[in-house]
Design an enzyme around this catalytic site. Structure first.
Site, mmCIF file in Angstrom:
data_model
loop_
_atom_site.group_PDB
_atom_site.id
_atom_site.type_symbol
_atom_site.label_atom_id
_atom_site.label_comp_id
_atom_site.label_asym_id
_atom_site.label_seq_id
_atom_site.Cartn_x
_atom_site.Cartn_y
_atom_site.Cartn_z
ATOM 1 C CG MET A 95 41.519 39.439 35.440
ATOM 2 S SD MET A 95 42.320 40.497 33.985
ATOM 3 C CE MET A 95 42.274 39.521 33.006
ATOM 4 C CG HIS B 116 44.267 36.218 33.579
ATOM 5 N ND1 HIS B 116 45.014 37.232 33.461
ATOM 6 C CD2 HIS B 116 43.682 36.299 34.912
ATOM 7 C CE1 HIS B 116 45.267 38.026 34.620
ATOM 8 N NE2 HIS B 116 44.351 37.511 35.404
ATOM 9 C CG MET C 154 47.882 40.084 37.949
ATOM 10 S SD MET C 154 47.703 39.475 36.227
ATOM 11 C CE MET C 154 47.750 41.059 35.196
ATOM 12 C CG ASP D 203 43.626 38.814 29.352
ATOM 13 O OD1 ASP D 203 44.052 38.273 30.475
ATOM 14 O OD2 ASP D 203 44.747 39.172 28.610
ATOM 15 C CG MET E 285 39.093 41.840 32.029
ATOM 16 S SD MET E 285 39.694 43.378 31.402
ATOM 17 C CE MET E 285 41.471 42.673 30.953
ATOM 18 N N GLY F 3 51.674 41.196 32.369
ATOM 19 C CA GLY F 3 51.633 42.822 32.668
ATOM 20 C C GLY F 3 53.006 43.308 32.343
ATOM 21 N N GLY G 56 43.515 44.433 34.324
ATOM 22 C CA GLY G 56 42.170 45.323 33.575
ATOM 23 C C GLY G 56 42.478 45.864 32.339
HETATM 24 C C1 DX5 Z 1 45.816 42.732 32.063
HETATM 25 C C2 DX5 Z 1 45.720 41.459 31.439
HETATM 26 C C3 DX5 Z 1 46.862 41.023 30.651
HETATM 27 C C4 DX5 Z 1 47.174 42.182 29.546
HETATM 28 C C5 DX5 Z 1 48.768 42.222 29.210
HETATM 29 O O1 DX5 Z 1 44.834 42.974 33.015
HETATM 30 O O2 DX5 Z 1 45.524 40.271 32.348
HETATM 31 O O3 DX5 Z 1 47.026 39.905 30.084
HETATM 32 O O4 DX5 Z 1 46.496 41.741 28.190
HETATM 33 O O5 DX5 Z 1 48.756 43.148 28.112
HETATM 34 P P1 DX5 Z 1 50.385 43.905 28.170
HETATM 35 O O6 DX5 Z 1 51.255 42.933 27.849
HETATM 36 O O7 DX5 Z 1 50.115 44.960 26.773
HETATM 37 O O8 DX5 Z 1 50.484 44.376 29.281
HETATM 38 ZN ZN ZN Z 2 45.839 38.181 31.556
#
Ligand code: DX5
Ligand code: ZN
Length: 215
Positions: free
Chosen positions: A67, A65, A136, A34, A36, A175, A141
């Site tokens: 973001m 991913h 999502m 992830d 961000m 998520g 986040g």
């Molecule tokens: C959230 C991320 C997810 C996050 C998922 O913004 O994109 O990939 O790490 O974590 P869990 O499974 O704990 O919701």
């Molecule tokens: Zn993610």
């Protein structure tokens, strides 16, 4: 297909190599990474240098991913850092078609991500060029948030759209995924489930990965 992509956002960043090696030995199919930027989402995680280190130790494909705003600017960078699958947010791309083609041309699988408020029907004209769509199931986040129940209906809608326009396209959900909702998501038509907290906060992460996959 029933695949699992554990999210390294919930790993121990001080022991990332150890956690990646644990995933190498597990039934995980991919490693979810992830990225961000603190603008598209409120949080900042890490960028290309860390992805490069993850790649050095990982023996499974990196499912990256993004973001970040205007992710088209960084396609070549993430390819170089080791991404195998690169997903970008529908809400963050002005020229989605161009960005998806750029990802493919760089030699990666491409995917679009939809926030919880973004309708599946908006993919009518882009699902044909996606290797994957990521839905999502929390507002992106942060890890450890509560699963949004409306996701089941979005998975079913997306399955129907893919059956019509691109049957090869994979459906990923990210998520709040856990051992309880995983079978329902696969049944609704999901192929790949991302799990962060469910895996890393579990006393036996490898057993939890197996339980999510149902093996
Ligand atoms: C959230 C991320 C997810 C996050 C998922 O913004 O994109 O990939 O790490 O974590 P869990 O499974 O704990 O919701
Ligand atoms: Zn993610």
């Amino acid at each position: 297909m029933k695949m699992v992509s554990p999210s390294l956002l919930s790993a121990d960043f001080g022991n990332l190599q150890r956690d990646i090696e644990m995933l190498n030995q597990s039934e995980a199919d991919w490693l979810h990474v992830d990225v961000m930027d603190g603008i598209f989402v409120p949080n900042i995680s890490f960028g290309q240098p860390i992805v490069k280190h993850i790649k050095k130790h990982a023996q499974k494909p990196l499912d990256v991913h993004l973001m970040i705003m205007d992710p088209g600017r960084y396609v070549a960078d993430f390819r170089e850092a080791g991404a195998d699958i690169l997903t970008v947010h529908y809400e963050a791309c002005t020229h989605l078609d161009r960005t998806l083609h750029a990802i493919r041309d760089a030699g990666m699988k491409c995917g679009v991500v939809l926030n919880p408020h973004t309708a599946v029907s908006l993919l009518e004209d882009s699902v044909q060029i996606c290797d994957m769509v990521l839905l999502m199931s929390v507002n992106p986040g942060f890890g450890g948030q509560k699963f949004i129940e409306n996701t089941y209906s979005k998975v079913r809608q997306l399955r129907a759209l893919c059956d019509r326009k691109n049957p090869q396209c994979l459906i990923e959900v990210d998520g709040g995924v856990n051992v309880q909702n995983a079978p329902l998501l696969y049944e609704a038509g999901a192929d790949v489930l991302v799990a962060g907290n469910a895996v890393f906060k579990s006393p036996d992460p490898q057993a939890t990965i197996r339980a999510i996959k149902g093996v």
